[in-house]
Design a protein around this motif. Sequence first.
Motif, PDB file in Angstrom:
ATOM      1  N   ARG A  26     -36.038  52.760  86.835  1.00 53.58           N
ATOM      2  CA  ARG A  26     -34.958  52.143  86.062  1.00 53.58           C
ATOM      3  C   ARG A  26     -35.319  50.710  85.697  1.00 53.58           C
ATOM      4  NH1 ARG A  26     -29.454  50.040  88.632  1.00 53.58           N
ATOM      5  NH2 ARG A  26     -30.922  48.390  89.143  1.00 53.58           N
ATOM      6  N   LEU A  28     -38.238  49.260  85.645  1.00 49.01           N
ATOM      7  CA  LEU A  28     -39.426  49.219  84.800  1.00 49.01           C
ATOM      8  C   LEU A  28     -39.077  49.530  83.344  1.00 49.01           C
ATOM      9  CD1 LEU A  28     -42.365  48.805  85.693  1.00 49.01           C
ATOM     10  CD2 LEU A  28     -42.677  51.269  85.494  1.00 49.01           C
ATOM     11  N   PHE A  29     -38.110  50.421  83.163  1.00 51.32           N
ATOM     12  CA  PHE A  29     -37.770  50.845  81.808  1.00 51.32           C
ATOM     13  C   PHE A  29     -36.839  49.854  81.107  1.00 51.32           C
ATOM     14  CE2 PHE A  29     -38.544  55.728  81.710  1.00 51.32           C
ATOM     15  CZ  PHE A  29     -39.835  55.509  82.157  1.00 51.32           C
ATOM     16  N   ILE A  30     -35.992  49.202  81.887  1.00 54.11           N
ATOM     17  CA  ILE A  30     -34.929  48.413  81.258  1.00 54.11           C
ATOM     18  C   ILE A  30     -35.249  46.926  81.208  1.00 54.11           C
ATOM     19  CG2 ILE A  30     -32.542  47.667  81.542  1.00 54.11           C
ATOM     20  CD1 ILE A  30     -31.923  50.500  82.399  1.00 54.11           C
ATOM     21  N   PRO A  32     -38.010  44.998  80.871  1.00 55.96           N
ATOM     22  CA  PRO A  32     -38.809  44.383  79.796  1.00 55.96           C
ATOM     23  C   PRO A  32     -38.020  44.159  78.511  1.00 55.96           C
ATOM     24  CG  PRO A  32     -40.060  46.124  80.855  1.00 55.96           C
ATOM     25  CD  PRO A  32     -38.671  46.188  81.429  1.00 55.96           C
ATOM     26  N   THR A  33     -37.191  45.134  78.141  1.00 57.94           N
ATOM     27  CA  THR A  33     -36.393  44.992  76.925  1.00 57.94           C
ATOM     28  C   THR A  33     -35.407  43.831  77.058  1.00 57.94           C
ATOM     29  OG1 THR A  33     -36.590  47.278  76.245  1.00 57.94           O
ATOM     30  CG2 THR A  33     -34.604  46.125  75.547  1.00 57.94           C
ATOM     31  N   LEU A  34     -34.743  43.757  78.216  1.00 58.09           N
ATOM     32  CA  LEU A  34     -33.774  42.676  78.406  1.00 58.09           C
ATOM     33  C   LEU A  34     -34.473  41.315  78.367  1.00 58.09           C
ATOM     34  CD1 LEU A  34     -31.467  44.205  81.157  1.00 58.09           C
ATOM     35  CD2 LEU A  34     -31.072  44.077  78.690  1.00 58.09           C
TER      36      LEU A  34
END
Lengths: 301, 318
Positions: A26, A28-30, A32-34
Amino acid sequence: MASVALTNLDPASRAAARGWSDLTIRNLFIIPTLVFLIVFNIFPLIYSLGYSFTNFAANRAEPWQFVGLQNYRELLSDDHIWSNFVITAKYVIVSVAGQMIVGFGLALLLNRSFPMKGLITTLLLLPMMMSAAVVGLFWQLLYSPSWGPINYVFRLGDFAWLSNPDSALYAVAITDIWMWSPFVMLLSLAGLSAVPQHLYEAAAIDRAGWWYTFTRITLPLVSPILLIALIFRTMEAFKTFDIAYTMTTQPTAELIAIRLYKQAFQQWDTGKSCALAYIVLIMVLAITNLYVKYLNKVKER
Amino acid sequence: MAAVRTSSEVAFNRIAIAAVLIATLVFLAPIYWIASTAFKPKELAVSVPPTVLFEPEVTPFVRLFTKRVQMQKTVDPQVYDAAPWWEKRIYDGGERVLKVGKDVQLSQYPDRFMNSLIVAVISTVLAVGMGTFTAYGFSRFKIAGEADLLFFILSTRMLPPVVVAIPMFLMYRMAGLNDSHIGLIILYVAFNLSFSVWLMKGFMDEIPKEYEEAALVDGYTRMQAFFKIVLPEAATGIAATAVFCFITAWNEYAFALIMTNRRAQTAPPFIPSQIGSGLPDWTTIAAGTFLFLLPVAIFTFLLRNHLLRGVTFGAIRK
């Protein structure tokens, strides 16, 4: 960790324990975008908030000074800025009202079966997919007082749509209506096709008139989606830059985004522009909030 | 439609269809004008009365990709015969095509077009890549303050470009990123990322959780399940999202106008800048515009079933 469960599997089971944990994935996926959005959208805005309290000018080397709320005070008492807001309000009202009427009208006409319906619908959607700057450029040619097809078709002689101070803003609005009515049409079509047929059948059995059926069945059921179209187009029209900037230089068509651009990148009044940008930003965020609220409402249905 | 239809209903239906056809023609007329101007001989582009039907020409496109001078005398027949057919059309018009070399520079259009392509493709890959992972995260895991985070993500999309551009311009100037491809790519990724997250979340929500659960039971790790089960299932959604992001980056004007002026300038700020003083050559501008709009038109047809989803950030699916 139960609160981030990917599956309904027993967390103690072998299948759930293999590989990285849910929490790791979770994050790792979220994250970077934030982080990306914070670095490239939020941080710049904090940066410009700082500058909005200074007299910084990006084209001069001399050091800036802290001026407190002076930029905001000057902007809010500047008649020129107020007139830009009034122009923008006029533009938003005319162009969004036009789009709603034309778009919903087209959707009502399209909401029946006929040959090549899919093709015609897609063709009608083409304008909104095109680059607004390029659209604006070519509408200059269409509006041309000397050889434009619009004046020829409507026998308007040498009426100068875009250089006449009284008509420039409305000429831009007409182009915007052409470009974005298809958006309203697309949303309205979805709304119309979701109205249960049996309601119309019941109305027909009761010998309800067309107007009665329209105002009592169609409109109430389509209105949530129309509201979304209305809010979204209002927000976009408020931000309009490209199309108006490429079409006309008339001061009577100087929308707030154009004013902001000129102040920041032509007059290089950077500090004050940052302040104006913040005033605009707060207004846009207020509309965004409204938009997301209604979007979620329609989503839940 | 009700099963029984009165004659007035049938008549109304016919009128409505006729009105649709007329409206379609009206809406397509400006697009026809751009496309047709791209194939007009120079003098017909600004003719009075306006020319609707004519014999199409290729010279506007030749002009776009060559440098020419006005001929002083008639061309040597041998040179004429040796020239390719499209060059002959230029000779027929009284101009001579110059060989592009050290002294003769080609028009800027091909460079600007390439810049558009580079920036749009790279920013799309990055935005969709990051967006797909993040959407999966939001779709599958419980996240504290999920609604607020999603609102935050979407709100970055709604920021007016000029508002963001002022601080970004200053920061790019310090970092030496003004008029660079990378600078523009970063801005477009930031602009498209939120859209990509929202749209992909809609697609991810539609993929049943049970697929991954079955994979986990079969011995996959979660990451393997994501790459081997979820991603293939989401392929259509990824493609649709990518096309939307590409079109947005391809069409973007304000950031490109502010952040680039030469080396990295894309087509949208370049095309209108060709209108300067004097009488512009609308046919050549239209030819460039035609090539610029063509990919968008093709993509619109490919996307037609996803357009509604796209313009509502995945909220309305039909």
